[in-house]
Design a protein around this motif. Structure first.
Motif, PDB file in Angstrom:
ATOM      1  N   HIS A 188      40.295  40.087  40.237  1.00  0.00           N
ATOM      2  CA  HIS A 188      41.154  39.151  40.799  1.00  0.00           C
ATOM      3  C   HIS A 188      42.109  39.817  42.433  1.00  0.00           C
ATOM      4  O   HIS A 188      41.965  41.230  42.364  1.00  0.00           O
ATOM      5  CB  HIS A 188      42.404  38.827  40.193  1.00  0.00           C
ATOM      6  CG  HIS A 188      41.969  37.730  38.919  1.00  0.00           C
ATOM      7  ND1 HIS A 188      41.729  36.704  39.166  1.00  0.00           N
ATOM      8  CD2 HIS A 188      41.885  38.265  37.750  1.00  0.00           C
ATOM      9  CE1 HIS A 188      41.216  35.945  37.974  1.00  0.00           C
ATOM     10  NE2 HIS A 188      41.547  37.103  37.136  1.00  0.00           N
ATOM     11  N   ASN A 189      42.391  39.295  43.341  1.00  0.00           N
ATOM     12  CA  ASN A 189      42.915  39.848  44.286  1.00  0.00           C
ATOM     13  C   ASN A 189      44.562  39.846  44.062  1.00  0.00           C
ATOM     14  O   ASN A 189      44.942  39.480  43.108  1.00  0.00           O
ATOM     15  CB  ASN A 189      42.737  39.265  45.609  1.00  0.00           C
ATOM     16  CG  ASN A 189      43.227  38.014  45.944  1.00  0.00           C
ATOM     17  OD1 ASN A 189      43.958  37.540  45.356  1.00  0.00           O
ATOM     18  ND2 ASN A 189      42.171  36.922  46.419  1.00  0.00           N
ATOM     19  N   ASN A 190      45.002  40.450  45.226  1.00  0.00           N
ATOM     20  CA  ASN A 190      46.634  40.765  44.702  1.00  0.00           C
ATOM     21  C   ASN A 190      47.538  39.457  44.616  1.00  0.00           C
ATOM     22  O   ASN A 190      48.321  39.210  44.107  1.00  0.00           O
ATOM     23  CB  ASN A 190      47.311  41.594  46.127  1.00  0.00           C
ATOM     24  CG  ASN A 190      46.832  42.973  45.876  1.00  0.00           C
ATOM     25  OD1 ASN A 190      46.279  43.520  44.819  1.00  0.00           O
ATOM     26  ND2 ASN A 190      47.086  43.640  46.934  1.00  0.00           N
ATOM     27  N   ARG A 191      46.965  38.310  45.713  1.00  0.00           N
ATOM     28  CA  ARG A 191      47.338  37.053  45.422  1.00  0.00           C
ATOM     29  C   ARG A 191      47.397  36.445  44.187  1.00  0.00           C
ATOM     30  O   ARG A 191      48.397  35.871  43.784  1.00  0.00           O
ATOM     31  CB  ARG A 191      47.063  36.225  46.596  1.00  0.00           C
ATOM     32  CG  ARG A 191      47.824  34.955  46.882  1.00  0.00           C
ATOM     33  CD  ARG A 191      47.406  34.147  47.834  1.00  0.00           C
ATOM     34  NE  ARG A 191      47.684  34.837  49.086  1.00  0.00           N
ATOM     35  CZ  ARG A 191      47.358  34.076  50.445  1.00  0.00           C
ATOM     36  NH1 ARG A 191      46.566  33.162  50.564  1.00  0.00           N
ATOM     37  NH2 ARG A 191      47.682  35.158  51.298  1.00  0.00           N
ATOM     38  N   GLU A 192      46.069  36.506  43.641  1.00  0.00           N
ATOM     39  CA  GLU A 192      45.878  35.781  42.442  1.00  0.00           C
ATOM     40  C   GLU A 192      46.696  36.517  41.289  1.00  0.00           C
ATOM     41  O   GLU A 192      47.186  35.850  40.399  1.00  0.00           O
ATOM     42  CB  GLU A 192      44.570  35.707  42.313  1.00  0.00           C
ATOM     43  CG  GLU A 192      43.591  35.085  43.155  1.00  0.00           C
ATOM     44  CD  GLU A 192      41.916  35.231  43.188  1.00  0.00           C
ATOM     45  OE1 GLU A 192      41.224  34.482  43.537  1.00  0.00           O
ATOM     46  OE2 GLU A 192      41.865  36.550  42.565  1.00  0.00           O
ATOM     47  N   ILE A 193      46.840  37.700  41.170  1.00  0.00           N
ATOM     48  CA  ILE A 193      47.472  38.624  40.386  1.00  0.00           C
ATOM     49  C   ILE A 193      49.065  38.112  40.472  1.00  0.00           C
ATOM     50  O   ILE A 193      49.535  38.003  39.400  1.00  0.00           O
ATOM     51  CB  ILE A 193      47.192  39.970  40.462  1.00  0.00           C
ATOM     52  CG1 ILE A 193      45.913  40.433  40.327  1.00  0.00           C
ATOM     53  CG2 ILE A 193      48.057  40.847  39.550  1.00  0.00           C
ATOM     54  CD1 ILE A 193      45.649  42.023  40.736  1.00  0.00           C
TER      55      ILE A 193
END
Length: 219
Positions: free
Chosen positions: A171-176
């Motif tokens: 997962h990327n930062n936004r998804e996290i």
């Protein structure tokens, strides 16, 4: 406020492709481009200029892309490396990521995809698609089963462990941030703290740690 200039080193032995890609990237005024024609010259350029992002061909004569990635991380540890590849099935990609690359970019990507990839990686994100993330996790899991067990104690807080698990799952930062109901900037801070506490260099190394320490619920 003007956008900060991103210094990009383009390393590819195919001159027509390299020059064409440079023209594409130079259309973005926020990118500053220099070239190298093979792995050895790429390492020399990285030593001299310490670029922010390196676009590095996977397959080159002499020094291969994966070997060049490892050498560039030695001389310019803050550089973020994107591997350039004709196919996401190339086995060399796994070695490249183990050697410090932050992801890969297909050579037939669109103009917008190339510029976006450079900016995302310069901002600290990784370019690992879900299929590649799955392959990486599988390889790390196999490596973990072959190695000797290590102490499973951790210096991480509960929240950092949650972030680490999601990083390891691709997962990327936004998804996290969306999953944990925290801001993207808070996620970035957690990722930075995780890497510092564990003395790791990249999100991929963090994924390796998570698998080795049995922090993921893998089948």
């Amino acid at each position: 406020m003007p956008t900060e200039t991103v210094r990009v080193l383009l390393v590819d032995d195919q001159e027509l492709f390299r020059r064409g890609l440079r023209m594409v990237l130079e259309a973005d005024p926020g990118l500053e481009i220099e070239e190298a024609h093979d792995g050895l010259s790429g390492v020399a350029r990285a030593t001299a200029s310490a670029p922010d992002v390196v676009l590095l061909d996977v397959r080159m004569p002499g020094m291969s892309g994966p070997r060049a990635a490892a050498a560039i991380k030695e001389v310019a540890p803050s550089a973020r490396i994107i591997m350039l590849t004709a196919s996401d099935e190339e086995s060399d990609l796994l070695e490249s990521i183990r050697n410090g690359a932050s992801g890969y970019l297909l050579k037939d990507s669109s103009v917008d995809q190339v510029s976006d990839a450079v900016r995302r990686v310069a901002a600290g994100q990784s370019l690992i698609s879900p299929p590649m993330a799955t392959r990486l996790l599988e390889e790390f899991r196999l490596l973990a089963t072959r190695g000797e067990p290590e102490p499973r104690g951790t210096k991480l807080s509960d929240r950092e462990l949650e972030v680490l698990r999601l990083v390891a799952l691709g997962h990327n930062n936004r998804e996290i941030g969306q999953k944990l109901f925290i801001s993207e900037n808070t996620v970035k801070n957690h990722v930075r703290n995780i890497l510092e506490k564990l003395q790791l260099r990249s999100r991929v190394e963090a994924a390796t740690y998570a698998v080795r320490e049995r922090l993921l619920d893998l089948p």
